[in-house]
Design a protein around this motif. Sequence first.
Motif, PDB file in Angstrom:
ATOM      1  N   UNK A  86       0.828  -1.210   0.000  1.00 43.78           N
ATOM      2  CA  UNK A  86       0.000   0.000   0.000  1.00 43.78           C
ATOM      3  C   UNK A  86       0.862   1.259   0.000  1.00 43.78           C
ATOM      4  N   UNK A  87       2.030   1.174   0.630  1.00 43.35           N
ATOM      5  CA  UNK A  87       2.919   2.335   0.689  1.00 43.35           C
ATOM      6  C   UNK A  87       3.464   2.701  -0.688  1.00 43.35           C
ATOM      7  N   UNK A  88       3.387   1.765  -1.653  1.00 44.56           N
ATOM      8  CA  UNK A  88       3.852   2.043  -3.012  1.00 44.56           C
ATOM      9  C   UNK A  88       2.823   2.807  -3.832  1.00 44.56           C
ATOM     10  N   UNK A  89       1.587   2.865  -3.303  1.00 40.62           N
ATOM     11  CA  UNK A  89       0.503   3.630  -3.941  1.00 40.62           C
ATOM     12  C   UNK A  89       0.283   3.203  -5.400  1.00 40.62           C
TER      13      UNK A  89
ATOM     14  N   UNK B 192       2.272  -8.486  -5.992  1.00 41.89           N
ATOM     15  CA  UNK B 192       3.369  -8.112  -5.097  1.00 41.89           C
ATOM     16  C   UNK B 192       3.149  -8.668  -3.690  1.00 41.89           C
ATOM     17  N   UNK B 193       1.906  -8.609  -3.222  1.00 41.75           N
ATOM     18  CA  UNK B 193       1.594  -9.167  -1.893  1.00 41.75           C
ATOM     19  C   UNK B 193       1.904 -10.656  -1.871  1.00 41.75           C
TER      20      UNK B 193
ATOM     21  N   UNK C 146      10.088 -12.222  -9.430  1.00 44.58           N
ATOM     22  CA  UNK C 146       9.568 -12.121 -10.794  1.00 44.58           C
ATOM     23  C   UNK C 146      10.684 -12.330 -11.819  1.00 44.58           C
ATOM     24  N   UNK C 147      11.909 -12.049 -11.413  1.00 44.26           N
ATOM     25  CA  UNK C 147      13.062 -12.248 -12.303  1.00 44.26           C
ATOM     26  C   UNK C 147      13.715 -13.565 -11.925  1.00 44.26           C
ATOM     27  N   UNK C 148      13.164 -14.664 -12.422  1.00 46.30           N
ATOM     28  CA  UNK C 148      13.684 -15.990 -12.099  1.00 46.30           C
ATOM     29  C   UNK C 148      14.354 -16.592 -13.334  1.00 46.30           C
ATOM     30  N   UNK C 149      14.693 -17.875 -13.241  1.00 43.05           N
ATOM     31  CA  UNK C 149      15.385 -18.547 -14.346  1.00 43.05           C
ATOM     32  C   UNK C 149      14.524 -18.544 -15.612  1.00 43.05           C
ATOM     33  N   UNK C 150      13.215 -18.723 -15.436  1.00 41.40           N
ATOM     34  CA  UNK C 150      12.318 -18.727 -16.593  1.00 41.40           C
ATOM     35  C   UNK C 150      12.320 -17.360 -17.274  1.00 41.40           C
ATOM     36  N   UNK C 151      12.258 -16.316 -16.461  1.00 38.81           N
ATOM     37  CA  UNK C 151      12.279 -14.965 -17.037  1.00 38.81           C
ATOM     38  C   UNK C 151      13.581 -14.720 -17.799  1.00 38.81           C
ATOM     39  N   UNK C 152      14.685 -15.178 -17.235  1.00 34.17           N
ATOM     40  CA  UNK C 152      15.968 -14.985 -17.899  1.00 34.17           C
ATOM     41  C   UNK C 152      15.997 -15.708 -19.247  1.00 34.17           C
ATOM     42  N   UNK C 153      15.394 -16.903 -19.272  1.00 33.98           N
ATOM     43  CA  UNK C 153      15.348 -17.665 -20.526  1.00 33.98           C
ATOM     44  C   UNK C 153      14.523 -16.929 -21.580  1.00 33.98           C
TER      45      UNK C 153
ATOM     46  N   UNK D 291      11.385  -5.166  -5.011  1.00 36.85           N
ATOM     47  CA  UNK D 291      12.653  -4.831  -4.349  1.00 36.85           C
ATOM     48  C   UNK D 291      12.476  -3.636  -3.417  1.00 36.85           C
ATOM     49  N   UNK D 292      11.694  -2.644  -3.856  1.00 33.23           N
ATOM     50  CA  UNK D 292      11.432  -1.487  -2.998  1.00 33.23           C
ATOM     51  C   UNK D 292      10.666  -1.886  -1.742  1.00 33.23           C
ATOM     52  N   UNK D 293       9.635  -2.724  -1.939  1.00 34.86           N
ATOM     53  CA  UNK D 293       8.826  -3.161  -0.798  1.00 34.86           C
ATOM     54  C   UNK D 293       9.654  -3.991   0.182  1.00 34.86           C
ATOM     55  N   UNK D 294      10.489  -4.891  -0.348  1.00 31.07           N
ATOM     56  CA  UNK D 294      11.313  -5.736   0.513  1.00 31.07           C
ATOM     57  C   UNK D 294      12.366  -4.910   1.237  1.00 31.07           C
ATOM     58  N   UNK D 295      12.872  -3.864   0.579  1.00 30.91           N
ATOM     59  CA  UNK D 295      13.841  -2.982   1.244  1.00 30.91           C
ATOM     60  C   UNK D 295      13.179  -2.277   2.427  1.00 30.91           C
ATOM     61  N   UNK D 296      11.918  -1.852   2.229  1.00 32.22           N
ATOM     62  CA  UNK D 296      11.175  -1.243   3.332  1.00 32.22           C
ATOM     63  C   UNK D 296      10.935  -2.255   4.447  1.00 32.22           C
TER      64      UNK D 296
END
Length: 299
Positions: free
Chosen positions: A97-100, A110-111, A120-127, A240-245
């Motif tokens: 919610x803080x990300x508005x 994200x939740x 979201x950036x996993x091995x499948x995404x890299x492929x 990444x922003x949410x996890x940093x918070x």
Amino acid sequence: MTAKGGPKTKEGKEISAQNSLKHGLTAKGFINELENANHNSLVQKLNDEYAPKGTIESILIEDLAMIRVQLARFKDVEAALFLNSQGQAEFASSLVDSLQLSDERTRQDLINAINTEKSFIDAKHQRVAKWLSTLDESNINEAELSEEIKTLIKNELRTDCIERDIRPLELIEHLEKMNTDPNAPLCIIRLMGVTPNAIKLEKAERDTQLKQINELQMRDYVTAKKVESSQNITKQKLLDRALAQKRALVDAALPAPGEIDRLYRYRTTLEKQFSNKLSQLIQLQEMRERKERQKGGGS
């Protein structure tokens, strides 16, 4: 093994000081302006109540106020523990919610990612990103796709269908809906493996569609995959922003699990110190009042 009495070197003392200040609970001084203001207010109230006389009584008043300020810090720990006991879902929701965000689907993704520690950036995404990069280098915007590019697209489409358990045309339609309509329903996952014959029929249908898929549908698929990849990158940045918070909040409010028992013992020590100093103050004042009465009676 650490020498008795704590670190002796300057470097060791600096490290020890940083350990104490990480969560602020054992800091000897004030850790913010609010604590300073609360301390001054307590000193004033104690002065009004006990009317100290002399240096010793004034020092005890200052000590009592400082101990109460230090004890108040534990409310942050208890509040954080309470939030943790309420479940990570509420915590994750407040972080997102803080990300508005205006997109409810992105918010929910994200939740879920915070609660499941999903990336979201996993091995499948890299492929997929590597595959899209190869297509971009091959300039697929030309009038016709080469057979090599068609094979490249079909191979990825086949892999995607197998991973999602869905047929090619349904997958393309699903991706396009997900990329344009925030309220698009989730794709229907087929129940594979019910019988060996069902598996054969499903595979045959998938292969038939792959053979018959036309160039326009291939382009639609590539476009949809680009949008999906871009969305995942955006979601990862938000995550990444949410996890940093989250890390900042946890570090600020909660010490490491192994320190909690030690810190609660420290709180007990502070409570005993408060009780002892208050007893000392009362005894000093009673002694002073007796002397004053004796002196007054003898005059």
